[in-house]
Design a protein around this motif. Structure first.
Motif, PDB file in Angstrom:
ATOM      1  N   ASP A  32       0.810  -1.220   0.000  1.00  0.00           N
ATOM      2  CA  ASP A  32       0.000   0.000   0.000  1.00  0.00           C
ATOM      3  C   ASP A  32       0.844   1.272   0.000  1.00  0.00           C
ATOM      4  O   ASP A  32       0.532   2.241  -0.694  1.00  0.00           O
ATOM      5  N   LEU A  33       1.902   1.284   0.803  1.00  0.00           N
ATOM      6  CA  LEU A  33       2.710   2.497   0.933  1.00  0.00           C
ATOM      7  C   LEU A  33       3.340   2.885  -0.398  1.00  0.00           C
ATOM      8  O   LEU A  33       3.262   4.044  -0.824  1.00  0.00           O
ATOM      9  N   ALA A  34       3.965   1.913  -1.079  1.00  0.00           N
ATOM     10  CA  ALA A  34       4.612   2.204  -2.367  1.00  0.00           C
ATOM     11  C   ALA A  34       3.579   2.534  -3.432  1.00  0.00           C
ATOM     12  O   ALA A  34       3.761   3.465  -4.224  1.00  0.00           O
ATOM     13  N   ALA A  35       2.467   1.783  -3.456  1.00  0.00           N
ATOM     14  CA  ALA A  35       1.423   2.042  -4.456  1.00  0.00           C
ATOM     15  C   ALA A  35       0.832   3.430  -4.282  1.00  0.00           C
ATOM     16  O   ALA A  35       0.443   4.083  -5.255  1.00  0.00           O
ATOM     17  N   GLY A  36       0.793   3.910  -3.052  1.00  0.00           N
ATOM     18  CA  GLY A  36       0.220   5.227  -2.783  1.00  0.00           C
ATOM     19  C   GLY A  36       1.101   6.383  -3.195  1.00  0.00           C
ATOM     20  O   GLY A  36       0.666   7.546  -3.143  1.00  0.00           O
ATOM     21  N   ARG A  37       2.331   6.091  -3.618  1.00  0.00           N
ATOM     22  CA  ARG A  37       3.227   7.181  -4.038  1.00  0.00           C
ATOM     23  C   ARG A  37       2.881   7.726  -5.410  1.00  0.00           C
ATOM     24  O   ARG A  37       3.399   8.773  -5.816  1.00  0.00           O
ATOM     25  N   VAL A  38       2.029   7.029  -6.178  1.00  0.00           N
ATOM     26  CA  VAL A  38       1.651   7.475  -7.519  1.00  0.00           C
ATOM     27  C   VAL A  38       0.133   7.505  -7.648  1.00  0.00           C
ATOM     28  O   VAL A  38      -0.591   6.822  -6.924  1.00  0.00           O
ATOM     29  N   LYS A  39      -0.349   8.302  -8.607  1.00  0.00           N
ATOM     30  CA  LYS A  39      -1.785   8.443  -8.820  1.00  0.00           C
ATOM     31  C   LYS A  39      -2.371   7.254  -9.581  1.00  0.00           C
ATOM     32  O   LYS A  39      -3.553   6.958  -9.472  1.00  0.00           O
ATOM     33  N   SER A  40      -1.553   6.617 -10.410  1.00  0.00           N
ATOM     34  CA  SER A  40      -1.997   5.463 -11.189  1.00  0.00           C
ATOM     35  C   SER A  40      -0.785   4.592 -11.472  1.00  0.00           C
ATOM     36  O   SER A  40       0.348   4.949 -11.116  1.00  0.00           O
ATOM     37  N   GLY A  41      -1.026   3.460 -12.134  1.00  0.00           N
ATOM     38  CA  GLY A  41       0.070   2.551 -12.439  1.00  0.00           C
ATOM     39  C   GLY A  41       0.730   2.804 -13.776  1.00  0.00           C
ATOM     40  O   GLY A  41       1.506   1.964 -14.239  1.00  0.00           O
ATOM     41  N   PHE A  42       0.464   3.955 -14.409  1.00  0.00           N
ATOM     42  CA  PHE A  42       1.022   4.163 -15.749  1.00  0.00           C
ATOM     43  C   PHE A  42       1.423   5.604 -16.050  1.00  0.00           C
ATOM     44  O   PHE A  42       2.099   5.845 -17.054  1.00  0.00           O
ATOM     45  N   GLN A  43       1.038   6.577 -15.258  1.00  0.00           N
ATOM     46  CA  GLN A  43       1.355   7.969 -15.585  1.00  0.00           C
ATOM     47  C   GLN A  43       2.837   8.253 -15.371  1.00  0.00           C
ATOM     48  O   GLN A  43       3.370   8.062 -14.280  1.00  0.00           O
ATOM     49  N   ASN A  44       3.483   8.739 -16.422  1.00  0.00           N
ATOM     50  CA  ASN A  44       4.933   8.913 -16.456  1.00  0.00           C
ATOM     51  C   ASN A  44       5.253  10.339 -16.906  1.00  0.00           C
ATOM     52  O   ASN A  44       5.138  10.667 -18.087  1.00  0.00           O
ATOM     53  N   ALA A  45       5.661  11.161 -15.961  1.00  0.00           N
ATOM     54  CA  ALA A  45       5.952  12.569 -16.272  1.00  0.00           C
ATOM     55  C   ALA A  45       7.148  12.704 -17.201  1.00  0.00           C
ATOM     56  O   ALA A  45       7.256  13.695 -17.941  1.00  0.00           O
TER      57      ALA A  45
END
Length: 464
Positions: A190-203
């Protein structure tokens, strides 16, 4: 006959040998500065069931090694395979067979198809190959493709993940599986997954397209893509300046207001390179993508307790901050893309579908064992077939741990205005590493791509 078919179908995939064990060879080759050995080791594996993965690994390794043509050819082949997957209107017989096979063995029996965040990286890296060949327009085509993958995925996402979980939970309950008792096995992600808004958005892909647009004088387009990157990485201070600078240069009405909100100068002269200066843009990648691990999860069917092997990520660290010494003066990098978090979030979103499939696979294997014993006429034959089926069931109970493992752990950026001429760039924490010399041109950005691993550093300069 069925067992022979199943075993034959598992050849050339990760059914019996987990993929990370194979990929560790390539990761070590990169870290020890011997990428060519990894390229040779992959060889004809690109034609196997895991061929997509081997193409991606080899393309990435060759790019870091400086073999642009080989990297470009492998990425082209991977893109063609992605397109074939997307254009397939109906499920082919081979796909049906692979799907049925995975129900009896495991998900590794199915050809690897890639994840959305991996597709984005494919086009991003292919853009760098085009830049290496001096083809700016080709690079722009690829970053537009990378950005389009994200836009389309975002439009489809909406509430799709929540809906998929609800459907999976309904399916699970209908088969006698209680989803509420399984959250505890995945909470560590959960902690690592919560660091991003989605599993694919790449700035980083939006940043690269914006950088190319800006370098070619297309400031309006640059402003739009810098803003998209900033929406994904809002705390990136270099991005904030890029948005304001291109906004002011393009005469955007909200540029001054944004500058005030971000506490940045509201005049172009105060935020743009001075006369006679150019810019150094460092795209720094640190570490490598995380590796999935297998855990055993209890599944209760009727009166028995069984265990299935399931993929998870454990102890996924946050990106490591870096600083670079430019002519002896230290400057920090700031985060663009947390690849580790993208990988974890992707798996976290897939958990419930995978759990239901694991449950169905367990039931199918148990039924297979019963049928083998029931259909055998002789006691000796029944014993042998039963034993063979049991061995097959145990041997193929492998979690699907496949992913693109030579991707970076994270991507960061640093951007400075510098006088025209040569400049020396070094990592302060790598005293034995010779500095990199970069030529800065007046009024132009120069892109330095750095990949920093514990044992090696790879670099490439792209004048824009």
């Amino acid at each position: 006959m069925l067992l022979a078919t199943l075993l034959a179908g598992c050849a050339g995939s990760s059914v019996f040998i987990p993929y990370p064990a194979t990929a560790q060879t390539y990761r070590q080759a990169l870290d020890t500065g011997k990428p060519d050995s990894a390229v040779k080791a992959i060889g004809s594996k690109t034609q196997s069931a895991d061929g997509m993965l081997y193409l991606l690994e080899r393309a990435r390794i060759q790019q870091l090694e400086g073999r642009t043509d080989g990297s470009k050819a492998d990425f082209d082949a991977a893109i063609t395979r992605f397109q074939a997957q997307d254009e397939r209107a109906t499920i082919s017989a081979s796909a049906l067979a692979a799907s049925g096979l995975s129900l009896y063995s495991n998900d590794n029996a199915r050809p690897y198809q890639g994840r959305t965040y991996e597709r984005v990286f494919v086009h991003q890296y292919q853009a760098l190959n085009y830049l290496a060949k001096g083809d700016v327009q080709g690079a722009l085509v690829e970053v537009r493709r990378a950005n389009l993958v994200q836009v389309e995925a975002l439009s489809k996402k909406a509430d799709a993940v929540d809906e998929a979980r609800e459907k999976s939970e309904r399916d699970a309950r209908s088969k006698g599986l209680n989803p509420d008792s399984y959250d505890k096995f995945f909470n560590e992600m959960d902690l690592a997954a919560g660091r991003v808004k989605s599993g694919f958005q790449n700035a980083a892909t939006f940043y690269l397209s914006a950088l190319i647009y800006e370098a070619t004088g297309q400031n309006n387009d640059a402003y739009i893509d810098y803003r998209k990157a900033l929406e994904i990485a809002p705390d990136n201070t270099y991005l904030q300046k890029d948005v304001v600078r291109t906004g002011l240069r393009s005469g955007m009405d909200d540029a001054k207001k944004l500058a005030q909100q971000l506490k940045l100068p509201t005049t172009l002269s105060a935020i743009a390179p001075a006369e006679g200066e150019g810019e150094l843009v460092v795209y720094l990648e640190e570490g490598l993508a995380p590796v999935k691990q297998a855990i055993n999860i209890p599944v209760y069917t009727m009166t028995t307790t069984n265990y299935v092997s399931f993929p998870v990520y454990r102890s996924v660290p946050a990106p490591q901050a870096y600083s670079l010494a430019v002519n002896g003066v230290t400057h920090p990098t700031t985060l663009l893309t947390d690849t580790r978090a993208l990988a974890v979030r992707t798996l976290k979103d897939e958990v419930w579908d995978l759990l239901v499939h694991s449950f169905l696979r367990l039931i199918a294997k148990q039924e297979l064992q019963r049928n083998v014993t029931r259909n055998s006429q002789k006691s000796d034959e029944a014993l042998l077939l039963g034993l063979a089926t049991m061995i097959f069931t145990v041997a193929t109970d492998q979690a699907d741990l496949r992913s693109w493992l030579t991707l970076p752990g994270s991507a960061q950026v640093m951007r400075l205005s510098l006088a025209e001429g040569e400049h020396q760039i070094a990592l302060p924490n790598r005293p034995g590493q010779p500095p990199i010399t970069v030529q800065i041109r007046k009024g132009k950005p120069t892109l330095l791509h750095l990949t920093v691993l514990p044992g090696s550093i790879y670099s490439r300069v792209y004048p824009l």
